[in-house]
Scaffold this active site. Structure first.
Site, PDB file in Angstrom:
ATOM      1  N   ASN A 139       8.475  12.858  31.991  1.00 30.15           N
ATOM      2  CA  ASN A 139       9.832  13.819  32.130  1.00 30.15           C
ATOM      3  C   ASN A 139      10.544  12.487  32.954  1.00 30.15           C
ATOM      4  OD1 ASN A 139       7.928  14.497  34.259  1.00 30.15           O
ATOM      5  ND2 ASN A 139       9.219  16.262  34.844  1.00 30.15           N
ATOM      6  N   ILE A 140      11.952  12.513  32.264  1.00 26.88           N
ATOM      7  CA  ILE A 140      12.940  11.628  33.971  1.00 26.88           C
ATOM      8  C   ILE A 140      14.286  12.264  33.826  1.00 26.88           C
ATOM      9  CG2 ILE A 140      13.940   9.808  32.962  1.00 26.88           C
ATOM     10  CD1 ILE A 140      12.448   8.590  30.910  1.00 26.88           C
ATOM     11  N   GLU A 193       7.647  15.349  26.026  1.00 26.72           N
ATOM     12  CA  GLU A 193       6.932  15.090  25.231  1.00 26.72           C
ATOM     13  C   GLU A 193       8.462  14.977  24.222  1.00 26.72           C
ATOM     14  OE1 GLU A 193       6.822  17.785  27.074  1.00 26.72           O
ATOM     15  OE2 GLU A 193       6.086  19.509  26.515  1.00 26.72           O
ATOM     16  N   CYS A 219       8.473  23.198  26.389  1.00 25.19           N
ATOM     17  CA  CYS A 219       9.206  23.893  26.261  1.00 25.19           C
ATOM     18  C   CYS A 219      10.235  24.507  25.389  1.00 25.19           C
ATOM     19  CB  CYS A 219      11.039  23.595  27.399  1.00 25.19           C
ATOM     20  SG  CYS A 219      11.499  21.677  26.564  1.00 25.19           S
ATOM     21  N   CYS A 251      11.795  21.716  22.919  1.00 25.43           N
ATOM     22  CA  CYS A 251      10.519  19.816  22.512  1.00 25.43           C
ATOM     23  C   CYS A 251       9.830  20.920  21.215  1.00 25.43           C
ATOM     24  CB  CYS A 251       9.863  20.308  24.014  1.00 25.43           C
ATOM     25  SG  CYS A 251      10.188  19.033  24.923  1.00 25.43           S
TER      26      CYS A 251
HETATM   27  N1  THU Z   1       9.083  19.834  31.644  1.00 21.90           N
HETATM   28  C1  THU Z   1       8.850  18.773  30.973  1.00 21.90           C
HETATM   29  O1  THU Z   1       8.653  16.894  30.474  1.00 21.90           O
HETATM   30  N2  THU Z   1       8.262  18.807  29.749  1.00 21.90           N
HETATM   31  C2  THU Z   1       8.405  20.717  29.135  1.00 21.90           C
HETATM   32  O2  THU Z   1       7.569  21.016  28.454  1.00 21.90           O
HETATM   33  C3  THU Z   1       8.236  21.721  30.791  1.00 21.90           C
HETATM   34  C4  THU Z   1       9.789  21.386  31.832  1.00 21.90           C
HETATM   35  C5  THU Z   1       9.839  18.805  32.471  1.00 21.90           C
HETATM   36  C6  THU Z   1      11.534  18.933  32.626  1.00 21.90           C
HETATM   37  C7  THU Z   1      11.958  18.958  34.113  1.00 21.90           C
HETATM   38  O3  THU Z   1      11.978  17.405  34.286  1.00 21.90           O
HETATM   39  C8  THU Z   1      10.594  19.470  34.415  1.00 21.90           C
HETATM   40  O4  THU Z   1       9.892  19.352  34.180  1.00 21.90           O
HETATM   41  C9  THU Z   1      11.056  20.904  35.683  1.00 21.90           C
HETATM   42  O5  THU Z   1      11.624  21.906  34.232  1.00 21.90           O
END
Ligand code: THU
Length: 138
Positions: free
Chosen positions: A42-43, A55, A90, A93
């Protein structure tokens, strides 16, 4: 490709998580049908909405290099530090997965470690999903 190998790659990708705002670090490893692995983290962004999940980073890296067929994805996410929970993808995704994957075949692995994980078919996480077949007139 064993689940545990894919989870190990997701754990490595999680190390690169850029998440100064949420403190929630996620890594993903996506296996293509031809055996390649695309990883993502995640970025986050100071403006918040440009944030991208691990994802989708993995999917978009793969698609942008011409890969459109996928077998499974491993996801590892938790507040920074030890992985204390299973991180489910989420809704956005799940929808991106629906675009490129057969929901009856594509597997989503949510893991705490290479030994501790659960496997779901996309169909279980996105029942009655809307995908490319709905848009075509066949
Ligand atoms: N996040 C993900 O990378 N994948 C998910 O399926 C759920 C949420 C990240 C987004 C954000 O940077 C952090 O988690 C908190 O929501």
């Amino acid at each position: 490709m064993k689940e545990r190998e894919l989870i190990t790659e997701a754990l490595k990708a999680r190390e690169y998580s850029y998440s100064p705002y949420s403190g929630y670090a996620v890594g993903a490893a996506l296996l293509t049908e031809n055996g390649s692995i695309y990883t993502g983290c995640n970025i986050e962004n100071a403006a918040y909405t440009p944030t991208i999940c691990a994802e989708r980073t993995a999917f978009f890296k793969a698609v942008s290099e011409g890969n459109l067929k996928f077998e499974k994805i491993a996801i590892v996410g938790s507040p920074k530090g030890e992985v204390s929970q299973y991180a489910f993808p989420c809704g956005v995704c799940r929808q991106v997965m629906m675009e490129f994957c057969n929901p009856k075949e594509f597997q989503v692995i949510v893991a705490k470690s290479p030994e501790d994980y659960k496997v779901f078919y996309l169909e279980e996480l996105l029942p009655e999903g809307f995908g490319p077949d709905n848009v075509s007139d066949q």
